[in-house]
Design a protein around this motif. Sequence first.
Motif, mmCIF file in Angstrom:
data_model
loop_
_atom_site.group_PDB
_atom_site.id
_atom_site.type_symbol
_atom_site.label_atom_id
_atom_site.label_comp_id
_atom_site.label_asym_id
_atom_site.label_seq_id
_atom_site.Cartn_x
_atom_site.Cartn_y
_atom_site.Cartn_z
ATOM 1 N N ASP A 48 1.715 -8.664 -6.952
ATOM 2 C CA ASP A 48 0.789 -7.537 -6.644
ATOM 3 C C ASP A 48 1.638 -6.697 -5.848
ATOM 4 O OD1 ASP A 48 -1.012 -6.029 -5.156
ATOM 5 O OD2 ASP A 48 -2.387 -7.649 -4.274
ATOM 6 N N VAL A 49 1.880 -5.473 -6.371
ATOM 7 C CA VAL A 49 2.929 -4.464 -5.825
ATOM 8 C C VAL A 49 2.285 -4.170 -4.560
ATOM 9 C CG1 VAL A 49 3.880 -4.028 -7.927
ATOM 10 C CG2 VAL A 49 1.913 -2.545 -6.976
ATOM 11 N N THR A 50 1.132 -4.350 -4.176
ATOM 12 C CA THR A 50 0.767 -3.576 -2.928
ATOM 13 C C THR A 50 1.068 -4.743 -1.702
ATOM 14 O OG1 THR A 50 -1.569 -4.362 -3.124
ATOM 15 C CG2 THR A 50 -1.056 -2.088 -3.925
ATOM 16 N N ARG A 87 -4.804 4.944 2.615
ATOM 17 C CA ARG A 87 -3.616 4.177 2.810
ATOM 18 C C ARG A 87 -3.623 3.022 1.409
ATOM 19 N NH1 ARG A 87 -6.225 2.833 7.932
ATOM 20 N NH2 ARG A 87 -5.281 3.888 9.623
ATOM 21 N N ALA A 88 -4.650 2.677 0.841
ATOM 22 C CA ALA A 88 -4.466 1.893 -0.263
ATOM 23 C C ALA A 88 -4.019 2.684 -1.381
ATOM 24 C CB ALA A 88 -6.028 1.484 -0.665
ATOM 25 N N GLU A 89 -4.179 4.018 -1.658
ATOM 26 C CA GLU A 89 -3.614 4.938 -2.568
ATOM 27 C C GLU A 89 -2.267 4.941 -2.342
ATOM 28 O OE1 GLU A 89 -4.251 6.543 -5.949
ATOM 29 O OE2 GLU A 89 -6.197 7.151 -4.650
ATOM 30 N N PHE A 90 -1.815 5.211 -1.363
ATOM 31 C CA PHE A 90 -0.459 5.519 -0.927
ATOM 32 C C PHE A 90 0.391 4.025 -1.028
ATOM 33 C CE2 PHE A 90 3.288 6.406 1.753
ATOM 34 C CZ PHE A 90 3.643 7.734 1.426
ATOM 35 N N GLU A 91 -0.272 3.214 -0.550
ATOM 36 C CA GLU A 91 0.375 1.828 -0.621
ATOM 37 C C GLU A 91 0.750 1.421 -2.482
ATOM 38 O OE1 GLU A 91 2.230 -1.495 0.705
ATOM 39 O OE2 GLU A 91 0.993 -0.429 2.000
ATOM 40 N N LEU A 92 -0.472 1.601 -3.096
ATOM 41 C CA LEU A 92 -0.101 1.337 -4.621
ATOM 42 C C LEU A 92 0.956 2.327 -5.309
ATOM 43 C CD1 LEU A 92 -0.979 0.030 -7.136
ATOM 44 C CD2 LEU A 92 -2.807 1.850 -7.565
ATOM 45 N N ALA A 97 6.222 1.231 -5.546
ATOM 46 C CA ALA A 97 7.166 1.865 -6.266
ATOM 47 C C ALA A 97 8.248 1.484 -5.581
ATOM 48 C CB ALA A 97 6.936 3.302 -6.507
ATOM 49 N N VAL A 98 8.221 1.918 -4.022
ATOM 50 C CA VAL A 98 9.537 1.778 -3.346
ATOM 51 C C VAL A 98 9.881 0.327 -3.349
ATOM 52 C CG1 VAL A 98 10.643 1.760 -0.849
ATOM 53 C CG2 VAL A 98 9.110 3.509 -1.854
ATOM 54 N N ARG A 99 9.202 -0.529 -3.130
ATOM 55 C CA ARG A 99 9.610 -2.185 -3.105
ATOM 56 C C ARG A 99 10.119 -2.559 -4.501
ATOM 57 N NH1 ARG A 99 5.106 -2.550 0.503
ATOM 58 N NH2 ARG A 99 3.543 -2.181 -0.748
#
Length: 230
Positions: A48-50, A87-92, A97-99
């Motif tokens: 789960d990338v988030t 926040r959820a949009e930015f997290e996804l 992507a950064v992680r």
Amino acid sequence: MVQKNFLLVGGNSGIGAAIGELLVSQGHEVWTASRTNRASSDRHIPVDVTREELPTNSLPAQVHGFVYCPGAINLKPFHRLTDEEFRAEFELQVLGAVRCLRAVLPLLRAAGNSSIVMFSTVAVQQGMPFHASVAMAKGAVEGLVRSLAAEFAPHIRVNAIAPSLTDTPLASKFLSSEEKRKASGDRHPLRRVGEPQEIGRAAVHLLLDATWTTGQVLAIDGGLSSIRIS
């Protein structure tokens, strides 16, 4: 042809699946990462990338291409969008992507000449109502692409694709009738919505063939962002 290794995050359906199918058809090795393994592949990484870091222990020592394409379409009037939805949009779209990039970067560097492809949206360049949260997050993706392209040159190319509405499961609610499909298509100069394979071919081009291209955002959008016809 030299066989190469690719990792697709969010590659289970739609555009991601089209990219994977094209790469496999050309003889390359493909791993996918997402929350669910819809294809029951033995080369799938559950994540789960988030919330999680991307595990890389099952990946080869060299990864020649990385694609980040998890999607969401949360279209609402600005006054109805909550802080949590932003926040959820930015997290996804961005922090996920950064992680993933942080985890896979050593494998991309080990490959020598590798490529990263991310996804933006036509709504960043072509202002559209009800797209505030997605356009904000994807605008950040475009900034990340250009920054990383500068930082990772000359050994890793970084580009993005900015599609318009494409006929994928994610967009099904907007294309659920012939009337909706025609209305959506008629907004574009080419008078139709996109197909996943069309976006997939562009991504594969950036991964494999566009060896003198980096820091670019490629508009594959039926002409919507750049031209008007009567």
